[in-house]
Every structure is written in structure tokens, then in C-alpha cells.
Design a protein around this motif. Sequence first.
Motif, PDB file in Angstrom:
ATOM      1  N   ASP A 176       5.602  14.999  15.753  1.00  0.00           N
ATOM      2  CA  ASP A 176       4.847  15.517  14.640  1.00  0.00           C
ATOM      3  C   ASP A 176       5.353  16.809  14.146  1.00  0.00           C
ATOM      4  N   LYS A 177       5.020  17.173  12.916  1.00  0.00           N
ATOM      5  CA  LYS A 177       5.270  18.222  12.247  1.00  0.00           C
ATOM      6  C   LYS A 177       4.504  19.304  12.964  1.00  0.00           C
ATOM      7  N   ASN A 178       3.077  18.973  13.258  1.00  0.00           N
ATOM      8  CA  ASN A 178       1.943  19.773  13.780  1.00  0.00           C
ATOM      9  C   ASN A 178       1.893  19.496  15.410  1.00  0.00           C
ATOM     10  N   LYS A 179       1.029  20.287  15.715  1.00  0.00           N
ATOM     11  CA  LYS A 179       0.717  20.107  17.148  1.00  0.00           C
ATOM     12  C   LYS A 179      -0.085  18.786  17.238  1.00  0.00           C
ATOM     13  N   GLY A 219       7.216  20.424  14.765  1.00  0.00           N
ATOM     14  CA  GLY A 219       8.310  20.377  13.949  1.00  0.00           C
ATOM     15  C   GLY A 219       9.081  18.966  14.200  1.00  0.00           C
ATOM     16  N   HIS A 220       9.891  18.897  12.900  1.00  0.00           N
ATOM     17  CA  HIS A 220      10.947  17.755  12.933  1.00  0.00           C
ATOM     18  C   HIS A 220      12.213  18.191  13.262  1.00  0.00           C
ATOM     19  N   TYR A 221      12.837  18.072  14.375  1.00  0.00           N
ATOM     20  CA  TYR A 221      14.267  18.743  15.041  1.00  0.00           C
ATOM     21  C   TYR A 221      15.343  17.490  14.804  1.00  0.00           C
ATOM     22  N   GLY A 224       2.459   8.320   5.908  1.00  0.00           N
ATOM     23  CA  GLY A 224       2.077   9.664   5.609  1.00  0.00           C
ATOM     24  C   GLY A 224       3.637  10.452   5.574  1.00  0.00           C
ATOM     25  N   VAL A 225       4.533  10.026   6.117  1.00  0.00           N
ATOM     26  CA  VAL A 225       5.724  10.676   6.248  1.00  0.00           C
ATOM     27  C   VAL A 225       6.688  10.541   4.702  1.00  0.00           C
ATOM     28  N   ASN A 226       6.795  11.550   4.216  1.00  0.00           N
ATOM     29  CA  ASN A 226       7.593  11.042   2.900  1.00  0.00           C
ATOM     30  C   ASN A 226       9.287  11.192   3.427  1.00  0.00           C
ATOM     31  N   GLY A 280      -7.490   0.864   7.589  1.00  0.00           N
ATOM     32  CA  GLY A 280      -8.150   1.827   8.776  1.00  0.00           C
ATOM     33  C   GLY A 280      -7.546   1.415   9.994  1.00  0.00           C
ATOM     34  N   THR A 281      -7.378   0.061  10.532  1.00  0.00           N
ATOM     35  CA  THR A 281      -6.762  -0.281  11.693  1.00  0.00           C
ATOM     36  C   THR A 281      -5.362  -0.572  11.650  1.00  0.00           C
ATOM     37  N   PRO A 282      -4.412   0.333  12.311  1.00  0.00           N
ATOM     38  CA  PRO A 282      -3.115   0.115  12.174  1.00  0.00           C
ATOM     39  C   PRO A 282      -2.547  -1.303  12.536  1.00  0.00           C
ATOM     40  N   PHE A 309       2.962   3.321   0.381  1.00  0.00           N
ATOM     41  CA  PHE A 309       3.645   4.015   1.670  1.00  0.00           C
ATOM     42  C   PHE A 309       4.286   3.203   2.503  1.00  0.00           C
ATOM     43  N   GLN A 310       3.340   1.936   2.734  1.00  0.00           N
ATOM     44  CA  GLN A 310       3.736   1.107   4.064  1.00  0.00           C
ATOM     45  C   GLN A 310       5.037   0.222   3.346  1.00  0.00           C
ATOM     46  N   LEU A 311       4.855  -0.048   2.280  1.00  0.00           N
ATOM     47  CA  LEU A 311       5.644  -1.146   1.488  1.00  0.00           C
ATOM     48  C   LEU A 311       7.321  -0.315   1.539  1.00  0.00           C
ATOM     49  N   SER A 315     -16.739   7.980  -2.806  1.00  0.00           N
ATOM     50  CA  SER A 315     -15.805   9.071  -2.263  1.00  0.00           C
ATOM     51  C   SER A 315     -14.027   8.548  -2.142  1.00  0.00           C
ATOM     52  N   LYS A 316     -14.092   7.233  -2.009  1.00  0.00           N
ATOM     53  CA  LYS A 316     -12.901   6.722  -1.788  1.00  0.00           C
ATOM     54  C   LYS A 316     -12.190   6.816  -3.046  1.00  0.00           C
ATOM     55  N   SER A 317     -12.675   6.957  -4.360  1.00  0.00           N
ATOM     56  CA  SER A 317     -11.949   7.248  -5.286  1.00  0.00           C
ATOM     57  C   SER A 317     -10.986   8.471  -5.238  1.00  0.00           C
TER      58      SER A 317
HETATM   59  N1  UMA Z   1       3.038  14.011   9.570  1.00  0.00           N
HETATM   60  C1  UMA Z   1       4.360  14.723  10.150  1.00  0.00           C
HETATM   61  N2  UMA Z   1       5.276  14.758   9.211  1.00  0.00           N
HETATM   62  C2  UMA Z   1       5.194  14.578   7.702  1.00  0.00           C
HETATM   63  C3  UMA Z   1       4.028  13.788   7.514  1.00  0.00           C
HETATM   64  C4  UMA Z   1       2.863  13.828   8.288  1.00  0.00           C
HETATM   65  O1  UMA Z   1       4.778  14.660  11.451  1.00  0.00           O
HETATM   66  O2  UMA Z   1       6.085  14.675   7.354  1.00  0.00           O
HETATM   67  C5  UMA Z   1       2.038  13.983  10.678  1.00  0.00           C
HETATM   68  C6  UMA Z   1       0.661  14.485  10.518  1.00  0.00           C
HETATM   69  O3  UMA Z   1       0.861  15.959  10.866  1.00  0.00           O
HETATM   70  C7  UMA Z   1      -0.348  13.704  11.077  1.00  0.00           C
HETATM   71  C8  UMA Z   1       0.271  12.258  10.964  1.00  0.00           C
HETATM   72  O4  UMA Z   1       1.540  12.499  10.489  1.00  0.00           O
HETATM   73  O5  UMA Z   1      -0.359  13.984  12.596  1.00  0.00           O
HETATM   74  C9  UMA Z   1      -0.668  11.480  10.061  1.00  0.00           C
HETATM   75  O6  UMA Z   1       0.135  10.195   9.697  1.00  0.00           O
HETATM   76  P1  UMA Z   1      -0.306   9.582   8.462  1.00  0.00           P
HETATM   77  O7  UMA Z   1      -0.568  10.501   7.167  1.00  0.00           O
HETATM   78  O8  UMA Z   1       0.578   8.374   8.251  1.00  0.00           O
HETATM   79  O9  UMA Z   1      -1.468   8.945   8.744  1.00  0.00           O
HETATM   80  P2  UMA Z   1      -2.462   7.798   9.832  1.00  0.00           P
HETATM   81  O10 UMA Z   1      -3.119   8.663  10.602  1.00  0.00           O
HETATM   82  O11 UMA Z   1      -1.196   7.237  10.541  1.00  0.00           O
HETATM   83  O12 UMA Z   1      -2.824   6.875   8.892  1.00  0.00           O
HETATM   84  C10 UMA Z   1      -2.223   5.856   7.962  1.00  0.00           C
HETATM   85  C11 UMA Z   1      -2.574   5.985   6.708  1.00  0.00           C
HETATM   86  N3  UMA Z   1      -2.525   7.137   6.129  1.00  0.00           N
HETATM   87  C12 UMA Z   1      -1.748   7.523   4.906  1.00  0.00           C
HETATM   88  O13 UMA Z   1      -0.975   6.516   4.317  1.00  0.00           O
HETATM   89  C13 UMA Z   1      -1.520   8.836   4.604  1.00  0.00           C
HETATM   90  C14 UMA Z   1      -4.275   5.392   6.436  1.00  0.00           C
HETATM   91  O14 UMA Z   1      -4.432   5.090   5.227  1.00  0.00           O
HETATM   92  C15 UMA Z   1      -4.502   4.313   7.255  1.00  0.00           C
HETATM   93  O15 UMA Z   1      -5.510   3.805   7.414  1.00  0.00           O
HETATM   94  C16 UMA Z   1      -3.768   4.287   8.506  1.00  0.00           C
HETATM   95  O16 UMA Z   1      -2.334   4.830   8.764  1.00  0.00           O
HETATM   96  C17 UMA Z   1      -3.600   2.744   9.243  1.00  0.00           C
HETATM   97  O17 UMA Z   1      -2.603   1.925   8.800  1.00  0.00           O
HETATM   98  C18 UMA Z   1      -5.085   6.248   4.226  1.00  0.00           C
HETATM   99  C19 UMA Z   1      -4.706   6.579   3.191  1.00  0.00           C
HETATM  100  O18 UMA Z   1      -5.377   7.811   2.651  1.00  0.00           O
HETATM  101  C20 UMA Z   1      -6.882   5.879   4.429  1.00  0.00           C
HETATM  102  N4  UMA Z   1      -4.015   5.818   2.502  1.00  0.00           N
HETATM  103  C21 UMA Z   1      -3.536   6.208   1.375  1.00  0.00           C
HETATM  104  C22 UMA Z   1      -4.241   5.644   0.227  1.00  0.00           C
HETATM  105  O19 UMA Z   1      -5.341   4.413   0.542  1.00  0.00           O
HETATM  106  O20 UMA Z   1      -4.215   5.874  -0.973  1.00  0.00           O
HETATM  107  C23 UMA Z   1      -2.001   5.481   1.124  1.00  0.00           C
END
Ligand code: UMA
Length: 427
Positions: free
Chosen positions: A32-35, A52-54, A69-71, A131-133, A154-156, A308-310
Motif C-alpha cells: 500500500d502507498k500508505n501505512k 510506498g510502491h517500490y 482505487g489504484v490508477n 461493498g463486499t469484494p 475501475f474494476q472493469l 449522500s451516495k450521489s
Molecule cells: N492505494 C494504494 N495506491 C494507490 C491508490 C490506493 O496503495 O495508488 C490504497 C489506499 O491507500 C487504500 C487502498 O488502496 O489503503 C484502498 O483501495 P481501494 O480504493 O481500491 O478501496 P477498497 O477499500 O478496496 O474498495 C473498493 C472500491 N473502492 C473504489 O473503487 C475507490 C469500493 O467502491 C468497493 O465497494 C470495494 O472495493 C469492494 O469491491 C467504493 C467506490 O467509491 C464504494 N467506488 C466507486 C464508485 O462507486 O463511484 C468506483
Amino acid sequence: MKKKVLVVGAGKTGITTANFLANLGLEVTLNDKNKIKDTFKIHRKVKIVDNGHYEKIFKESELIVVSPGVNTKKLKWLKDKVVIGDIELFSWFDESKVIAITGTNGKTTTTYLTGEILKQKYNVFVGGNIGTPALARFLPFEEYQYSVLELSSFQLETIDKFYADFAVILNITPDHLDRYETFDEYVQAKLNILKNQKISQYVILNKDYPMLNNLTIEGKSVYFQRNSILTNNSINVIFQDKKLSLDINKIKLKGRHFYEDIYVASLLGLINDVSEDEIKDVVYNFKGLEHRLEFVMEKDGISYYNDSKSTTVSSTCRAVESFSENVILILGGVYKGESFKKLLNYKNIKEIVCYGEAAKIILSDLKKRKPVRKNNLEEAVFYAESIAEKGEIILFSPACSSFDMFNSYMERGNFFKKIVTDNNIQR
Ligand code: UMA
């Protein structure tokens, strides 16, 4: 399968993925990039590298699984490596029938409702962006007949061979323009859901969106349109010789846009042989999901709604369209790159109150409507209350993400509800 796996991102997805792979006996590094916080239990054999990403750990791994969430464009170490996401990994092991639902708006409601309808007859897993992976489906392992997955763009992005038995695209409007350089790039990520579709599988698409109209589709396509779903106060769902008519007066969800979600979930039920009565039972008893146009309370003749989801303008437009009454709209949070100007079209918006990082852009985009700027959500609610009259709606539908002041849209929605319901707060 490759033995040395690097899992990038240690949120819900990353930790579930790492645990799943460690259970298979693979050598797993979680990075993870963070702790890395110990919010979720991590398998004792998973090696942790955080803060950090090494380059070294990327070079050493044979397979890389990135969290949504990783771009990936930002990680230069990824080039020439096999990179997938958790949804691809899911498809390597899952044997159930998969229903995959994407779209900019409505996908969580549709996924949830589809899951509830199918559960009337089958053993069903519901997961993904909801919300459930998806890989939680294997922890512990259970035999499921169906998996209903909500999939984000993002997932696709990181699927390779994944396909669904039923692939649904509900709609596509601008979103995540803070991650994608163009709207088209976002559309292409969404369309990935169809890339491995086979002739025997179903594709359900919304005809109202031009980019979904002229696609070459491998599979059986079913198109729907907002205007043709509803006739004589009923949502009509037809599939081959099966016909279901849902009385909208019996539906508890407020908001016309929900009819499309209900239509799709019911259609999936009909195609998969759930009976008309069972579908009706689920639909008529469904009160909606938390933070999605959720009715909070009525106070002094004023109704409060938490949406709030909007996090997109199009989703806030859908919320505003749900009311014929005057709406005092609270907007704000982190700007995601989309213009707010579409909100100028609604005559039932009496006043706009804004806060947070995006406030400056909201004030400029909507200046014709003279939005009022407040320092935070609490002040925004108090101001909205001070101008609201009997019969009007206070709608919190922020059209922005929450991360300037909150950890998630859930925390933000709960805070809004607390402000509204807490009588002790000094107004
Ligand atoms: N991180 C890194 N490097 C990076 C980016 C992030 O290390 O470059 C780390 C962060 O520090 C953090 C972790 O990655 O510790 C977070 O991972 P993540 O952002 O992929 O979040 P998860 O907790 O795994 O949740 C993800 C989805 N999050 C995102 O897409 C941002 C959740 O959707 C989803 O419910 C979950 O997987 C289970 O499948 C949330 C979301 O906001 C609700 N989705 C977006 C939306 O609906 O618009 C796409």
C-alpha cells in the motif's frame, strides 16, 4: 497459476484478495502507498510492504492484482507485467452463473434488488462495488448458483477473460473525470463488460444512451428505454411469453429513475424463472437503500432526504427529478471534474446551498441561481432549514465525493442524518 503475487492497495479488496491467494498457498505480498491499518484481519503468511510502491517488489512478482482505487496509469513499475484486478481473479475460480451490472447511476440498487429477487429461488452471492469484494464469495467457500456483481469502471479496467452470463449497462453519464482524461475513456472502461461476451449470453442495455445503441454485440441483446417501461401506472416487464405488470402505487421507492432499476432487476428475475408473485413480493416490500434518496424525517412540514451516495451531477439530477415539490438542494465536497450546469435546468430547485472544496466551482457554474456558500455541512443544513417552508424538501445530494471532510459517503450521510435528527444541536 503464477506463484509470486503482489496485491496492490490494502483496502477491502486488497486484503480479501491477499487472504484468498494466501489460502491457495501462494506467496503473497500486500503493498500500500500508505501505512496498512489492521481494519480487516490479514492472513499470517501475507508479507506486508507499506508506505510506498517500490520498484523492487513489482519487479520480483509474477502476477500483480491491483485494487480498484489504484490508477494503473500512474504506476510506471507495472509495464510489461501481467496486471489484473480482483474481478478477473474471481472469474478464474467461480463456477456460478454471473450477472454483472454496471452503469453510472442505479447500479447498487439494481444489484441489491436483483440479488433479493433471485434469492427467492436460488443460492445467491451479491458483491463487487456494492461493498463486499467479489472474492469474499470464496471465504468461506460456498456453492452458489448465481453471483450478482456490481462492477465499477475501475474494476472493469482490469478484466482480461472475465465474462458474465448476463451483462447489464444501466446508463453512462460523465463520472470519475478526475481519473479519466476524457469521457470516452470512461465509456470504454464501462464497455469492457461486453468484451468477452459469447453468443449464448445476455446483454441488457439502455437504448436512451447513444453510445449503447450501435454496438456490435456477441450475445442476446435486450434493450429498454425509460419512456417505454411505464404504461398506465405500471412497469411492464416482458420476456418471451412471460409478462409481469408492477403497479407503481405499490412501489415504496420514490423517484422515477428507480423504475429503470426495478425493471432490470425484474427482467433478470423473469429470464431466470423466478415467479411473477415472488418478484412482486420483493419489489413491493423494498424500501430502498441507505444514503440513496433515503427519507430521513419530516419536521415542521419539511421533508429531509439523504442522498449522500450521489457523487455525480447526473445522479443529483435524478434525485431532483424525483420531486414535484420545491427542493432546497445541498451540494458540496470534492469536485470530480464534471460541470454542475445541468442543475440550472430544474425549476423545482428553490435554492442551492454549497460547502466544501467544490464550492468555488459550484458558485461559478450555477451563478444564475445565486447559490449560497457555507463553511461546512452543518451550517449548510441550518441555512436550508432557515429558508424552507412547509411542504418543501431539503435534499442533501452532494454531486461530489466526500473526502474533503469525511472518510466515505456513508460517514457523510450518517453525519447529515445526525444533524437533521439531533434536537440538541444549537441552530
Ligand atoms: N492505494 C494504494 N495506491 C494507490 C491508490 C490506493 O496503495 O495508488 C490504497 C489506499 O491507500 C487504500 C487502498 O488502496 O489503503 C484502498 O483501495 P481501494 O480504493 O481500491 O478501496 P477498497 O477499500 O478496496 O474498495 C473498493 C472500491 N473502492 C473504489 O473503487 C475507490 C469500493 O467502491 C468497493 O465497494 C470495494 O472495493 C469492494 O469491491 C467504493 C467506490 O467509491 C464504494 N467506488 C466507486 C464508485 O462507486 O463511484 C468506483
